[in-house]
Design a protein around this motif. Structure first.
Motif, short mmCIF file in Angstrom:
data_model
loop_
_atom_site.label_atom_id
_atom_site.label_comp_id
_atom_site.label_asym_id
_atom_site.label_seq_id
_atom_site.Cartn_x
_atom_site.Cartn_y
_atom_site.Cartn_z
N GLY A 274 0.80 -1.23 0.00
CA GLY A 274 0.00 0.00 0.00
C GLY A 274 0.83 1.27 0.00
O GLY A 274 0.31 2.35 0.24
N LEU A 275 2.13 1.15 -0.24
CA LEU A 275 2.99 2.34 -0.23
C LEU A 275 2.92 3.09 -1.55
O LEU A 275 3.15 4.29 -1.61
CB LEU A 275 4.45 1.94 0.06
N ILE A 276 2.65 2.32 -2.61
CA ILE A 276 2.54 2.91 -3.94
C ILE A 276 1.18 2.51 -4.50
O ILE A 276 0.78 1.35 -4.37
CB ILE A 276 3.67 2.39 -4.86
N LYS A 277 0.51 3.47 -5.10
CA LYS A 277 -0.80 3.16 -5.70
C LYS A 277 -0.62 2.68 -7.13
O LYS A 277 0.08 3.35 -7.91
CB LYS A 277 -1.69 4.39 -5.67
#
Lengths: 308, 275
Positions: free
Chosen positions: A58-61
């Motif tokens: 969930g750190l990068i979309k």
């Protein structure tokens, strides 16, 4: 490309793409990691492994597509599902001015349910108990890596997402990590790990996926990747004449000579026994015949760089 | 604990205490501070207040801006933000937690500073007057003004916290966050000085209004507005040209803080974490 059907997914990527400006870092990735398996994620530098792992955390979309962790969309339900995930992304992220123990206490406090006994056991497990009160800034890369792993394991997660966990470790450390990963698998944990130590991946992973320039080029079992189905390695004294004879046969036109002087040949029936008897009947008594096993490194290079 | 174990935190605290001690010694030698003379009790308090308030605005501001920048920026610089977020901590939740921690820190600093000021003042009064009578018999209005000065310090400290936290969140590093947040107030104060000069040489233009919308000068002018123009103004710092009313100035400050908070929260919520 081979894909296996996984009944229950711990991690799944559905047509996931990530674009940074004009560069496509990950291109329509479809991947399933089953619960309880140790899954290796391979690819050369810049292939998109870390971006993929960051999307799983969930750190990068993702630009498009969906990442499901333990059955839930991580973008929509990250707060619910991520507490069950243990992350180690790239270099271990730690507070260098604090001790190893204090780092674990701080990360434990942020999770809110980690006992002192758990911290003790993790320090012991990662062999950091003797240096637990030293500042992390004085740790070697291997020690930091082990502490990063302890942080990932703090809350006894169901799924571990580990980016290069063996990075910076000496051979003994790599062996310890391997044993730890097997122990985790035996406990029913799912491990999704990237590594460039291909031998290690071959030893601990059930399945692997290989990424090249953001695109998936292989996903499947390690043994299936390494075996060259229907081919055998033949060691024989008269190499050149034996190879010439095999190539004259209808079943043997694809036979070739390997770099180490071994003949790589199909068998008339697909079984080694017939190949042995056929060659013997022709006057070429084999010293050894065995199924062809490819080196993971060679397969990796072949898939990622197009080398033969 | 993350900040407590860092040397710069304690260096700043020690330097702050030493500077306050030095200021109290200089005030003891100032003829305007004379607690031995009954007629000068109140004016001595105001003189003292003027100095300690100015010191708080500059010193505590610097401490809070650098400390809160480190509090947020270190998570990006050490990469620990990815561990925290990858564990399911909400981004807004993390931002608010950092803001709350920084506000607690500001409150501790405010209380600590004013306790030290109270202690220093008591020693000074005892030294000059032989008893604490000059303080116990101060007119009620002086205590009211003291409370108002304290309130303006609290608003100033809170503003520094919001500026430090939000700018570090936007900058995503200790160095970047600290640099920009420390330069924030000098830049808008310098801009105000330029506008004041333009206004003085009668160059017509909209800067007359712009000056009143700057955060630093508004905070500088707040003590004067809060105390209805009494002697507790931090007069050495640049103030807005037109002087909005107290309510309007507070509204300007609140607008700045809300805008910065929204910008930082939005950036944290939307941007990819590549640290």
């Amino acid at each position: 490309m081979q894909t296996a059907l996984v009944q229950e997914s711990a991690l799944s990527f559905r047509a996931v793409s990530k674009r940074f400006g004009s560069r496509m870092a990950v291109d329509r990735l479809d991947l399933e990691v089953g619960r309880g398996e140790v899954f290796g994620f391979l690819g050369p530098n810049g292939a998109g492994k870390t971006t993929t792992m960051r999307m799983a955390l969930g750190l990068i979309k993702p630009t498009s597509g969906c990442v499901e962790v333990l059955g839930r969309d991580v973008q929509l339900e990250g707060r619910r599902v991520l507490p069950h995930v243990g992350p180690l992304v790239e270099t271990p992220a730690l507070y260098p001015h604090l001790s190893g123990r204090t780092n674990l206490r701080i990360f434990g406090a942020e999770l809110g349910r980690v006992s002192a006994a758990r911290i003790e056991s993790l320090l012991e497990l990662t062999a950091l108990d003797e240096r637990q009160d030293d500042r992390v800034s004085s740790y070697s890369l291997g020690m930091r890596q082990r502490l990063g792993l302890a942080v990932a394991l703090l809350h006894d997660p169901e799924l571990l997402i580990l980016d290069e966990p063996a990075n910076g470790l000496d051979p003994a450390g790599i062996r310890e990590i391997r044993a730890l990963l097997r122990q985790l698998r035996d406990q029913g944990k799912t491990v999704f790990l990237s590594s460039h130590v291909l031998g290690e991946v071959g030893r601990v992973c059930d399945r692997v996926a290989i990424l090249r320039q953001g695109a998936l080029v292989y996903s499947g079992r390690v043994d299936a990747l390494l075996s060259e189905a229907g081919y055998f390695e033949v060691k024989v004294a008269e190499v050149d004449s034996a190879l010439a004879w095999i190539r004259e046969q209808a079943w043997g036109r694809s036979a070739r000579l390997d770099k180490d002087g071994t003949i790589v040949s199909p068998s008339p029936s697909g079984r080694g026994r017939e190949l042995n008897s056929t060659l013997s009947a022709a006057g070429f008594i084999p010293d050894a015949i065995g199924p062809r096993q490819r080196d993971l490194e060679a397969v990796f290079l072949e898939l990622t760089e197009g080398r033969p | 604990m993350k900040l407590r174990r860092q040397r710069p935190t304690w260096v700043l605290v020690v330097v702050g205490v030493l500077l306050l001690g030095l200021a109290m010694l200089l005030l003891a030698a100032d003829p305007a501070v004379a607690f031995a003379r009954h007629s000068l009790w109140a004016s001595s308090v105001y003189q003292l207040l003027l100095v300690v308030q100015l010191m708080f605005a500059a010193g505590a501001g610097l401490i809070l801006l650098t400390t809160t920048s480190r509090l947020v920026g270190m998570e990006y610089s050490f990469g620990t933000i990815r561990v925290i977020l990858a564990r399911g901590t909400g981004r807004i939740q993390l931002f608010l937690a950092k803001l709350a921690s920084a506000l607690v820190l500001a409150l501790m600093l405010l209380i600590g500073y004013w306790l030290l000021v109270a202690l220093g003042t008591a020693i000074l009064v005892l030294h000059q007057a032989g008893s604490l009578t000059p303080l116990t018999e101060l007119p009620g209005v002086v205590w009211v003004n003291l409370g108002q000065a304290l309130l303006s310090c609290a608003i100033s400290a809170g503003s520094c916290v919001v500026v430090g936290v939000t700018i570090s969140t936007l900058a995503r590093s200790v160095t970047g966050g600290m640099l920009v947040s420390v330069l924030f107030f000098p830049i808008d104060n310098a801009l105000d000085l330029i506008l004041i000069q333009l206004h003085r040489i009668a160059v017509p233009g909209p800067w007359v209004w712009v000056s009143d919308f700057l955060l630093g000068p508004s905070l500088n002018h707040l003590p004067t507005l809060l105390t209805s123009g009494r002697e507790v103004s931090a007069g050495a710092l640049p103030a807005p040209i037109l002087h909005f009313s107290l309510a309007a100035t507070l509204l300007v400050v609140v607008c700045w803080l809300v805008t910065l908070t929204l910008l930082a929260a939005l950036a944290l919520a939307r941007r990819d974490v590549l640290a």
